[in-house]
Design a protein around this motif. Structure first.
Motif, short mmCIF file in Angstrom:
data_model
loop_
_atom_site.label_atom_id
_atom_site.label_comp_id
_atom_site.label_asym_id
_atom_site.label_seq_id
_atom_site.Cartn_x
_atom_site.Cartn_y
_atom_site.Cartn_z
N LYS A 137 0.84 -1.21 0.00
CA LYS A 137 0.00 0.00 0.00
C LYS A 137 0.87 1.25 0.00
O LYS A 137 2.04 1.21 0.39
N GLU B 190 -14.05 10.33 -0.32
CA GLU B 190 -13.49 9.13 -0.94
C GLU B 190 -12.50 9.56 -2.02
O GLU B 190 -12.64 10.63 -2.61
N GLN C 114 -12.12 2.15 -8.43
CA GLN C 114 -12.23 1.76 -7.02
C GLN C 114 -12.27 3.01 -6.14
O GLN C 114 -11.57 3.99 -6.41
N TYR D 198 -11.93 4.67 -2.18
CA TYR D 198 -11.28 4.45 -0.89
C TYR D 198 -11.71 5.54 0.07
O TYR D 198 -11.67 6.72 -0.27
N ILE E 117 -3.97 3.36 -0.34
CA ILE E 117 -4.44 2.68 -1.55
C ILE E 117 -3.37 1.69 -2.02
O ILE E 117 -2.21 1.78 -1.61
#
Length: 114
Positions: A8, A36, A43, A45, A92
């Protein structure tokens, strides 16, 4: 030093509070769990961290909240002082590229990687 899970990376999004009349400079803090980061694969996060440089009575301080691994960042109560610089942190995957900052699922800003 902040913990990052293997594989990550951390992306920081910097902002400043509104200086418009009647604007609430701490509005972002109450909504911190509604931000987010959208990546290049679609995607999303949630924010893992938030920090701000705060001025109170002529003194600079820092407000810091961080949840490293899958936790939910709770809304931040309004402290004394005024935020000057605001940072949201997102953890991420290493191979993800951030594209946009969302608030309540709606685009707020494009993200430029520096």
């Amino acid at each position: 030093e902040l913990y990052l899970p293997p594989g990550k990376k951390m992306v920081q999004v910097q902002g400043t509070p509104s200086t418009k009349a009647n604007a609430e400079p701490w509005e972002w803090a109450a909504k911190v769990n509604q931000f987010e980061l959208l990546d290049d694969k679609g995607q999303k996060y949630k924010a893992n961290g938030a920090w701000a440089k705060v001025k109170s009575h002529g003194v600079e301080m820092a407000l810091i909240r961080y949840v490293p691994d899958g936790g939910v960042l709770a809304p931040i109560s309004k402290p004394e002082g005024r935020p000057v610089d605001i940072y949201l942190a997102f953890v991420i995957p290493d191979d993800a590229t951030p594209k946009a900052l969302l608030l309540n699922g709606a685009p707020l800003s494009d993200v430029t990687v520096k």
